[in-house]
Motif scaffolding. Structure first.
Motif, short mmCIF file in Angstrom:
data_model
loop_
_atom_site.label_atom_id
_atom_site.label_comp_id
_atom_site.label_asym_id
_atom_site.label_seq_id
_atom_site.Cartn_x
_atom_site.Cartn_y
_atom_site.Cartn_z
N GLY A 64 0.81 -1.22 0.00
CA GLY A 64 0.00 0.00 0.00
C GLY A 64 0.85 1.27 0.00
N VAL A 65 2.14 1.13 0.30
CA VAL A 65 3.00 2.30 0.40
C VAL A 65 3.87 2.40 -0.85
CG1 VAL A 65 4.75 3.45 1.83
CG2 VAL A 65 3.04 1.99 2.90
N CYS A 66 3.91 3.63 -1.45
CA CYS A 66 4.57 3.82 -2.74
C CYS A 66 6.00 4.34 -2.54
CB CYS A 66 3.74 4.82 -3.54
SG CYS A 66 4.24 4.94 -5.27
N TYR A 67 6.98 3.49 -2.81
CA TYR A 67 8.37 3.95 -2.65
C TYR A 67 9.29 3.08 -3.49
CZ TYR A 67 8.96 -0.08 0.45
OH TYR A 67 9.02 -1.36 0.94
N ASP A 68 10.51 3.59 -3.71
CA ASP A 68 11.55 2.80 -4.36
C ASP A 68 12.48 2.29 -3.28
OD1 ASP A 68 10.71 3.20 -6.95
OD2 ASP A 68 12.01 4.96 -7.28
N GLU A 69 12.83 1.04 -3.40
CA GLU A 69 13.68 0.48 -2.36
C GLU A 69 15.17 0.67 -2.69
OE1 GLU A 69 12.08 -3.18 -0.51
OE2 GLU A 69 14.00 -4.01 -1.16
N ARG A 70 15.45 0.87 -3.98
CA ARG A 70 16.85 0.98 -4.41
C ARG A 70 17.09 2.31 -5.11
NH1 ARG A 70 18.99 -4.35 -5.03
NH2 ARG A 70 20.81 -3.33 -5.92
N ARG A 71 18.28 2.87 -4.87
CA ARG A 71 18.63 4.16 -5.46
C ARG A 71 18.63 4.08 -7.00
NH1 ARG A 71 23.93 5.11 -3.68
NH2 ARG A 71 23.23 4.66 -1.60
N GLU A 72 18.94 2.92 -7.54
CA GLU A 72 19.06 2.75 -9.01
C GLU A 72 17.71 2.62 -9.71
OE1 GLU A 72 20.29 0.88 -6.61
OE2 GLU A 72 22.26 0.06 -7.05
N CYS A 73 16.60 2.61 -8.95
CA CYS A 73 15.29 2.28 -9.55
C CYS A 73 14.96 3.14 -10.77
CB CYS A 73 14.17 2.42 -8.52
SG CYS A 73 14.05 0.99 -7.41
N ALA A 74 15.16 4.49 -10.66
CA ALA A 74 14.77 5.39 -11.76
C ALA A 74 15.57 5.04 -13.02
CB ALA A 74 15.03 6.84 -11.35
N VAL B 150 2.04 8.09 -4.71
CA VAL B 150 2.54 8.48 -3.39
C VAL B 150 1.39 9.16 -2.65
CG1 VAL B 150 4.25 9.85 -2.12
CG2 VAL B 150 4.87 8.77 -4.29
N CYS B 151 0.99 8.58 -1.55
CA CYS B 151 -0.15 9.11 -0.80
C CYS B 151 0.29 10.34 -0.02
CB CYS B 151 -0.69 8.08 0.18
SG CYS B 151 -1.08 6.50 -0.59
N GLU B 152 -0.62 11.27 0.11
CA GLU B 152 -0.27 12.46 0.90
C GLU B 152 -0.33 12.11 2.37
OE1 GLU B 152 -2.57 15.83 -0.27
OE2 GLU B 152 -1.96 15.50 -2.36
N GLY B 153 0.66 12.54 3.09
CA GLY B 153 0.67 12.26 4.54
C GLY B 153 0.88 10.78 4.79
N ASP B 154 0.31 10.33 5.89
CA ASP B 154 0.47 8.93 6.28
C ASP B 154 -0.44 8.06 5.40
OD1 ASP B 154 0.46 6.47 7.42
OD2 ASP B 154 0.13 7.17 9.48
N PRO B 155 0.16 7.16 4.60
CA PRO B 155 -0.66 6.36 3.68
C PRO B 155 -1.71 5.53 4.41
CG PRO B 155 1.61 5.54 3.77
CD PRO B 155 1.57 6.81 4.54
N ARG B 156 -1.45 5.21 5.65
CA ARG B 156 -2.43 4.40 6.37
C ARG B 156 -3.62 5.25 6.82
NH1 ARG B 156 -1.43 -0.96 7.96
NH2 ARG B 156 0.64 -1.60 7.35
N VAL B 157 -3.41 6.59 6.80
CA VAL B 157 -4.54 7.47 7.13
C VAL B 157 -5.33 7.75 5.86
CG1 VAL B 157 -5.16 9.76 8.00
CG2 VAL B 157 -3.30 8.48 9.10
N ASP B 158 -4.60 8.00 4.76
CA ASP B 158 -5.28 8.17 3.47
C ASP B 158 -5.63 6.79 2.95
OD1 ASP B 158 -6.20 8.76 1.01
OD2 ASP B 158 -4.46 9.91 0.35
N TYR C 228 -4.02 4.26 -0.07
CA TYR C 228 -3.32 3.06 0.40
C TYR C 228 -3.93 1.80 -0.23
CZ TYR C 228 -1.65 -0.40 3.81
OH TYR C 228 -1.08 -1.50 4.41
N GLN C 229 -5.27 1.74 -0.20
CA GLN C 229 -5.95 0.55 -0.74
C GLN C 229 -5.80 0.48 -2.26
OE1 GLN C 229 -6.75 -1.70 1.19
NE2 GLN C 229 -7.60 -0.91 3.10
N GLU C 230 -5.80 1.66 -2.91
CA GLU C 230 -5.66 1.65 -4.38
C GLU C 230 -4.28 1.10 -4.76
OE1 GLU C 230 -6.15 5.45 -6.44
OE2 GLU C 230 -4.78 4.60 -7.94
N ASN C 231 -3.26 1.50 -4.03
CA ASN C 231 -1.91 0.97 -4.29
C ASN C 231 -1.87 -0.55 -4.13
OD1 ASN C 231 -0.79 3.43 -4.91
ND2 ASN C 231 -0.08 3.84 -2.82
N ARG C 232 -2.54 -1.05 -3.12
CA ARG C 232 -2.58 -2.50 -2.89
C ARG C 232 -3.27 -3.19 -4.06
NH1 ARG C 232 -1.58 -4.44 2.14
NH2 ARG C 232 -2.82 -6.26 1.63
#
Ligand code: AKG
Length: 369
Positions: A289-299, A333-341, A345-349
């Motif tokens: 549910g959380v939108c992030y890159d885990e590795r610096r090389e992702c882009a 990328v959700c605004e603020g805490d993705p678990r609050v938005d 969060y659910q759309e990402n899942r």
């Protein structure tokens, strides 16, 4: 004539030795009047409690069929253990797959549940349950695959299939242990359509309330804490028992949670088991549910087309969200805490095939102990 001292001493020592032997005999297996295994049984406590078996008064094994060989282990795990497995798995539940063309995992209406894997020896509770499975099946824990947790919602099922998948290294899956973590209100039985009960009375005793899918067959209606063991091979140790074909019947009311252990003829990826004792395994933890890159090389990888070419690693595999979903545009990328938005969060899942995480569904499990 007075008895010589040496003879008296010999007689006394003989009497003492025998009294001692009688007492020892009495003590074998005797744990004292205060020994109460049920009071001591706390599944979440660390050693030395771990070695205590489930209370014999609550657990028993029942033989239900010869072809395939099917057994029920009543009260195989405790309520607390069942709850723990559901809690670990719930955030990671992804649409189940089947093995498709070329060995690839594909979604199919044949199997409509959601599932995830918990790693072998991921924590102390898993270790304890896995050791129990090994003791019951008499096959070492290294032969087990990771534990698959499944959740079947309304109407979801796994149509008739056999479990005898062959792994190059580990050989055939020879046996399956299904552990039931809760009880749906109706349906959801595990049924063997071509098997026969060991005794006709079981039709009534175990099958009185079966749904249409299971009625008339050897089957088991989920009961929290119970486990079902069946063998997919014949006693010759190699030929397949075709009667082991089975189905997870559609859930007609409520939800069904299970844990599956597939057991192979030889050790399954034993290198994953080689851990110093007491070292927990790293669980699958990426939150879909959380939108992030885990590795610096992702882009950089995304720019050269890896999101398509290396989809399983970058976006999502059959078991886990990928490492570069943000750069691949596979999430927002959700605004603020993705678990609050929650909507974001659910759309990402949803976008990477994970179940909507519904904390309120878990509430009944939290209340059950
Ligand atoms: O859910 C069930 O009852 C059956 C599950 C199953 O067939 C499997 O995991 O292989």
């Amino acid at each position: 004539m007075a008895t010589p001292h040496w003879l008296l001493a010999l007689a006394i020592s003989w009497v003492l030795a025998n009294v001692h032997a009688v007492q020892e005999e009495k003590l074998i297996g005797w744990k004292g009047e205060t020994y109460n295994v049920e009071a001591m049984w706390d599944p979440l406590k660390q050693k030395p409690m771990d070695d205590i078996p489930l209370p014999a008064s609550k657990s028993w094994i029942e033989h239900v069929a010869w072809q395939p060989r099917v057994f029920i282990y009543h009260n195989f795990i405790t309520d607390m253990e069942a709850e723990h497995l559901i809690e670990l798995a719930a955030p990671q539940m992804k649409r189940s797959t089947v093995v498709g063309a070329g060995g690839k995992s594909v979604e199919d209406n044949y199997r409509t549940s959601y599932g995830t894997f918990l790693k072998r020896y991921q924590d102390a509770v898993l270790e304890r349950i896995e050791n129990r499975v090994a003791a019951w099946t008499q096959i070492p824990v290294e032969h087990q695959e990771d534990m698959q947790i499944l959740r079947y919602g309304l109407g979801q099922q796994y149509k008739v299939h056999s479990d005898t998948l062959r792994d190059e290294q580990a050989g055939l899956r020879v046996a399956t242990v299904l552990i039931y973590l809760n009880e749906p209100e109706a349906g959801g039985e595990t049924a063997f359509p071509t098997s026969r009960w060991v005794h006709p009375s079981l039709t009534q005793r175990l099958g009185a309330n079966f749904s249409d899918c299971a009625r008339g067959h050897v089957a088991f209606a989920p009961k929290r804490g119970d486990a079902l063991l069946f063998w997919s091979i014949n006693p010759d140790g190699s030929s397949e028992d075709t009667h082991a074909a089975h189905t997870g019947c559609p859930v007609l009311a409520g939800v069904k949670w299970t844990a599956t252990k597939w057991i192979h003829a030889r050790p399954f990826r034993p290198e994953e088991m080689q851990l110093p004792s007491g070292t927990p395994r790293e669980p699958y933890v990426r939150d879909p549910g959380v939108c992030y890159d885990e590795r610096r090389e992702c882009a950089q990888w995304a720019a050269r087309g890896d999101c398509e070419k290396n989809y399983d690693f970058m976006v999502v595999s059959s078991v886990a969200p990928g490492a570069c979903r943000k750069s691949c545009g596979a999430c927002r990328v959700c605004e603020g805490d993705p678990r609050v938005d929650d909507e974001c969060y659910q759309e990402n899942r949803r976008r990477v095939g994970f179940l909507q995480y519904n904390a309120s569904e878990l509430a009944p499990f939290r209340d059950m102990v």
